[in-house]
Design a protein around this motif. Structure first.
Motif, mmCIF file in Angstrom:
data_model
loop_
_atom_site.group_PDB
_atom_site.id
_atom_site.type_symbol
_atom_site.label_atom_id
_atom_site.label_comp_id
_atom_site.label_asym_id
_atom_site.label_seq_id
_atom_site.Cartn_x
_atom_site.Cartn_y
_atom_site.Cartn_z
ATOM 1 N N PHE A 121 -11.652 -14.566 7.490
ATOM 2 C CA PHE A 121 -11.025 -13.499 6.911
ATOM 3 C C PHE A 121 -10.037 -12.718 7.992
ATOM 4 C CE2 PHE A 121 -13.702 -13.683 3.204
ATOM 5 C CZ PHE A 121 -12.815 -13.718 2.299
ATOM 6 N N ARG A 122 -10.820 -12.736 9.290
ATOM 7 C CA ARG A 122 -9.888 -12.303 10.435
ATOM 8 C C ARG A 122 -8.553 -12.912 10.567
ATOM 9 N NH1 ARG A 122 -14.197 -10.158 14.235
ATOM 10 N NH2 ARG A 122 -14.824 -8.255 13.213
ATOM 11 N N ARG A 127 -2.728 -13.819 10.060
ATOM 12 C CA ARG A 127 -1.550 -14.239 9.480
ATOM 13 C C ARG A 127 -0.819 -13.168 8.519
ATOM 14 N NH1 ARG A 127 -2.420 -20.379 8.202
ATOM 15 N NH2 ARG A 127 -0.172 -19.918 7.646
ATOM 16 N N LEU A 128 -1.544 -12.666 7.709
ATOM 17 C CA LEU A 128 -0.948 -11.613 6.879
ATOM 18 C C LEU A 128 0.038 -10.744 7.457
ATOM 19 C CD1 LEU A 128 -0.797 -11.054 3.819
ATOM 20 C CD2 LEU A 128 -2.743 -9.491 4.354
ATOM 21 N N LEU A 129 -0.391 -10.260 8.734
ATOM 22 C CA LEU A 129 0.196 -9.416 9.235
ATOM 23 C C LEU A 129 1.475 -9.890 10.285
ATOM 24 C CD1 LEU A 129 -2.247 -6.803 10.703
ATOM 25 C CD2 LEU A 129 -0.948 -6.521 8.750
ATOM 26 N N GLU A 130 1.350 -11.307 10.220
ATOM 27 C CA GLU A 130 2.499 -11.881 10.961
ATOM 28 C C GLU A 130 3.605 -12.042 10.134
ATOM 29 O OE1 GLU A 130 0.750 -15.511 12.323
ATOM 30 O OE2 GLU A 130 -0.324 -14.546 13.896
ATOM 31 N N ARG A 131 3.304 -11.815 8.751
ATOM 32 C CA ARG A 131 4.571 -11.968 8.071
ATOM 33 C C ARG A 131 5.534 -10.911 8.123
ATOM 34 N NH1 ARG A 131 4.337 -15.324 3.814
ATOM 35 N NH2 ARG A 131 6.260 -14.204 2.725
ATOM 36 N N PRO A 132 6.723 -11.400 7.958
ATOM 37 C CA PRO A 132 7.701 -10.235 7.960
ATOM 38 C C PRO A 132 7.291 -9.149 6.904
ATOM 39 C CG PRO A 132 8.748 -12.190 7.160
ATOM 40 C CD PRO A 132 7.121 -12.437 7.362
ATOM 41 N N ALA C 107 -9.070 -1.547 8.522
ATOM 42 C CA ALA C 107 -8.524 -1.613 7.253
ATOM 43 C C ALA C 107 -7.897 -2.905 7.105
ATOM 44 C CB ALA C 107 -7.553 -0.121 7.235
ATOM 45 N N ILE C 108 -7.395 -3.558 8.094
ATOM 46 C CA ILE C 108 -6.522 -4.687 7.925
ATOM 47 C C ILE C 108 -7.486 -5.818 7.462
ATOM 48 C CG2 ILE C 108 -5.658 -6.400 9.263
ATOM 49 C CD1 ILE C 108 -4.416 -4.333 11.043
ATOM 50 N N GLU C 109 -8.608 -5.716 8.107
ATOM 51 C CA GLU C 109 -9.873 -6.830 7.575
ATOM 52 C C GLU C 109 -10.096 -6.375 6.113
ATOM 53 O OE1 GLU C 109 -12.270 -7.310 11.552
ATOM 54 O OE2 GLU C 109 -13.698 -7.143 9.819
ATOM 55 N N SER C 132 -21.734 -1.412 7.053
ATOM 56 C CA SER C 132 -21.521 -0.470 5.528
ATOM 57 C C SER C 132 -20.899 0.630 5.888
ATOM 58 C CB SER C 132 -22.999 -0.038 5.239
ATOM 59 O OG SER C 132 -23.763 0.516 6.583
ATOM 60 N N ALA C 133 -19.519 0.583 6.143
ATOM 61 C CA ALA C 133 -18.744 1.706 6.434
ATOM 62 C C ALA C 133 -17.389 1.465 5.793
ATOM 63 C CB ALA C 133 -18.520 1.922 8.106
ATOM 64 N N ALA C 134 -17.370 1.078 4.498
ATOM 65 C CA ALA C 134 -16.268 0.757 4.061
ATOM 66 C C ALA C 134 -15.507 1.782 3.144
ATOM 67 C CB ALA C 134 -16.200 -0.385 3.064
ATOM 68 N N LYS C 135 -16.043 2.769 3.027
ATOM 69 C CA LYS C 135 -15.625 3.929 2.046
ATOM 70 C C LYS C 135 -14.237 4.539 2.478
ATOM 71 C CE LYS C 135 -15.964 6.895 -1.411
ATOM 72 N NZ LYS C 135 -14.659 7.269 -1.745
ATOM 73 N N GLY C 136 -14.161 4.912 3.784
ATOM 74 C CA GLY C 136 -13.114 5.499 4.439
ATOM 75 C C GLY C 136 -11.974 4.580 4.179
ATOM 76 N N THR C 137 -12.429 3.447 4.638
ATOM 77 C CA THR C 137 -11.264 2.361 4.844
ATOM 78 C C THR C 137 -10.660 2.177 3.386
ATOM 79 O OG1 THR C 137 -12.859 1.377 6.292
ATOM 80 C CG2 THR C 137 -11.112 0.073 5.657
ATOM 81 N N LEU C 138 -11.555 1.765 2.297
ATOM 82 C CA LEU C 138 -11.065 1.745 1.011
ATOM 83 C C LEU C 138 -9.981 2.864 0.746
ATOM 84 C CD1 LEU C 138 -13.787 -0.139 -0.924
ATOM 85 C CD2 LEU C 138 -11.247 -0.849 -0.823
#
Lengths: 279, 236, 236
Positions: A121-122, A127-132, C107-109, C132-138
């Motif tokens: 997933f990382r 790769r998602l962020l590499e997209r324009p 957030a990106i992950e 277990s810390a996803a609330k703020g991220t979501l």
């Protein structure tokens, strides 16, 4: 993150414990799996082939270090530590049999799976962020032209509205008392009184219109003032108080006070003419 | 149609290919800059954002010529440049929306009189209502499409006569105009009370489009203009 | 240089002339609509604004081919169509760029997990990330408009399921979720099918707004409040 990317397993064995070998910034980790993943990367082998035993050791050592430094560790890290310690003991002990639940092998596979999945997933995120990206690498129309909305009313009314409106109007009209609108009139008496006052001032022929002019307050009053005045003048003439003169039909009418008969004029003062109300 | 479209597509693809070979990169740059900009750009600003040596004027002229036959044109606005929808397509950028609106009390009352007493002139409506109607009320009713001018009364001033339309029937859920309740029904439903003077009557309404004996047809210009009686006739 | 530009201008003018003869009016209309619109338009919307009988698909294909070599391209975004500046020109347009809000690593992950694994609950995101810390991220992701709550999992506690939005596809220039980079690899690795550990039986991500068999619709109050499961239900 660990400063200096130190392979600390080896270092720790050699260094005195009073001297911190690591600068631990546990804040930098996104949880125990993240920490494990970082440690696994340091083995520089495929995640499928890593030694989980070695990985568990590294993790536990790291946690030990962190605790010595009195770092506050989130519960997640400690739970993972406990689980790894258990996994380690199961991996080291020959299978005693009779132990309920998944085998040590299964547990190790599950952990490896989770690490691989997180890493996958990382990678996907990278790769998602590499997209324009919109607004950075490509742009939409900067000045879109809005669609003009033509609002058309859709009129609504119900049959009930219609019928009540009809019935009420007809009923109100039918039941209304017949009433004539009150009209503002200038009575003959008023006209006469006014003219008598004016005649006192006018010795020469004057235009009747000019006498009236001061009464033409508003256009609506014009006919009644004119009619009452004319009737009063005729009356005054008949009584010999005034004289009138008109040299052709529809020409202005001139009037003046009659000079000779003072007595008659005196008589007429204060007399009230018949109150005629213009209908 | 599909085959024609396909053929056109092929033509276009060829054009594109030949264009991409000859079309200078500067055109792409200016195109993108003008498209993305939130406001028109002047030549100086464009030049500052382009690689050195680009002849902005020529590029703009070329782009303007390219886009001239398109749905989007490159136009000069107060000495600056911007893409704008071709002016002959402004109709595309409008949208009709329908807003429900309730008829005013005066309009409903007038409508009711027209419905029952048609064909009826404005003066007759006023007489029945006992109020001089605002001109606007009839205009609103004409706008609803429920009332139409149907002819001119053969009388001094030749006033326009009004009647109801099919749209009126369908809006109020009436199959025919004589479905409107008569005197007895209005009394029965309590809309009219019993204290009515003798001789009080409610007409049997009819929207038969055939002109009555005392009606003349409308002239064509009545339908365009404000329905005022033509002055020449009114004077007779 | 000017002479070259002039020559080019002549070529372009010729092309324009030949184009205006063969180029059907439909292209102008669709061009104008898409240029003017602030948002991507789908084929149905376009067809509704165009005269009857226009083959929208063919027109769009033709336009896409015409604009491909230009500084502005016609692209498909979330199944809709929009003009966008060519992405190879990003260097030119950096001045117009809005600095996108820098998302945290978490957030990106989380965004990636939601995108590749949707519909997904917060617990599942936490399970994958092992924290277990996803609330703020979501919340941050909901604020970007790229992630939306889509339903409730039919499971104890009825947790909210999350998915991505059209704005997500539009931001990353994706025609559909299938175009997510590396999706095939991820699927092929078996990491999405969740043989281990149990609880993940979602083979492909889908932002199809239709709820899955294991999802219930959100209740209206979910959209107002903090998306916590309603206590009454959660207790069941």
């Amino acid at each position: 993150m660990i400063a200096g990317d130190v392979p600390f397993e080896a270092d720790l064995a050699e260094r005195g414990t009073d001297e911190p070998a690591l600068v631990v910034d546990v804040e930098g980790f996104e949880g125990p799996l993240d920490l494990l993943l970082m440690l696994a990367r340091q083995q520089k082998v495929d995640l499928a082939k890593i030694s989980l035993l070695a990985l568990a050791d590294q993790y536990l050592t790291f946690i030990e270090e962190a605790r010595k430094l009195r770092l506050e560790l989130a519960a997640d890290y400690l739970v993972m530590a406990a689980w790894l310690a258990y996994l380690k003991s199961r991996l080291l002990l020959p299978d005693a049999g009779g132990i309920e639940g998944p085998s040590a092998e299964d547990m190790a596979t599950a952990l490896a799976y989770r690490l691989r999945r997180l890493e996958a997933f990382r990678h996907a995120a990278e790769r998602l962020l590499e997209r324009p990206q919109l607004g950075r690498d490509f742009h939409e129309r900067g000045d879109p032209e809005p669609i003009a909305e033509i609002r058309r009313p859709q009129w609504t009314a119900t049959l009930y509205d219609l019928l009540t409106a009809y019935a009420q109007q007809r009923q109100n009209k039918a039941l209304a008392h017949v009433r004539f609108a009150k009209r503002t009139v200038w009575s003959l008496a008023e006209a006469r009184a006014a003219l008598e006052r004016l005649l006192g001032q006018a010795q020469d022929w004057s235009r009747l219109d000019e006498y009236l002019i001061s009464y033409l307050v508003e256009p609506a009053m014009r006919p009644t003032v004119f009619a009452s005045s004319f009737a009063s003048v005729l009356e005054l003439v008949r009584e010999g108080v005034a004289e009138i003169h008109q040299h052709e039909p529809f020409a202005p009418i001139y009037m003046r006070k009659r000079m000779v008969a003072d007595d008659i004029a005196g008589d007429s003062v204060g007399r009230t003419g018949p109150r005629a109300v213009e209908g | 149609m599909p085959s024609v479209a396909k053929r056109r597509l092929v033509i276009a693809a060829d054009e594109v290919e030949s264009m991409s070979e000859t079309r200078p990169e500067e055109l792409r740059l200016v195109e993108a800059l003008l498209f993305a900009s939130a406001e028109p750009l002047d030549e100086k600003t464009l030049a500052a954002r382009l690689p050195q040596g680009v002849d902005v004027k020529t590029v703009l002229q070329q782009l303007q010529a390219e886009y001239a036959p398109r749905g989007v044109n490159l136009v000069r606005v107060a000495g600056k440049w911007a893409f704008r929808t071709a002016s002959d397509l402004s109709w595309l950028l409008t949208k009709d929306s329908v807003v429900p609106r309730k008829l005013s009390r005066a309009a409903i009352e007038t409508l009711a009189i027209v419905a029952y007493h048609q064909p009826v002139t404005r003066a007759e409506v006023e007489e029945i209502r006992g109020i001089s109607a605002a001109k606007g009320t009839l205009d609103v009713l004409l706008e609803t499409g429920w009332v139409r001018p149907r002819g001119r009364r053969k009388a001094p001033g030749r006033p326009v006569t009004y009647g109801t339309t099919e749209a009126f029937l369908s809006h109020f859920g009436l199959e025919a105009l004589d479905d409107l309740p008569g005197l007895d029904e209005l009394k029965g439903s309590g809309l009219l009370d019993g204290r009515l003077p003798p001789g009080f009557s409610v007409p049997t309404p009819s929207d038969d489009p055939a002109l009555r004996d005392d009606e003349d047809p409308l002239e064509p210009e009545d339908l365009d203009l404000g329905l005022a009686p033509p002055p020449s006739r009114a004077e007779k």
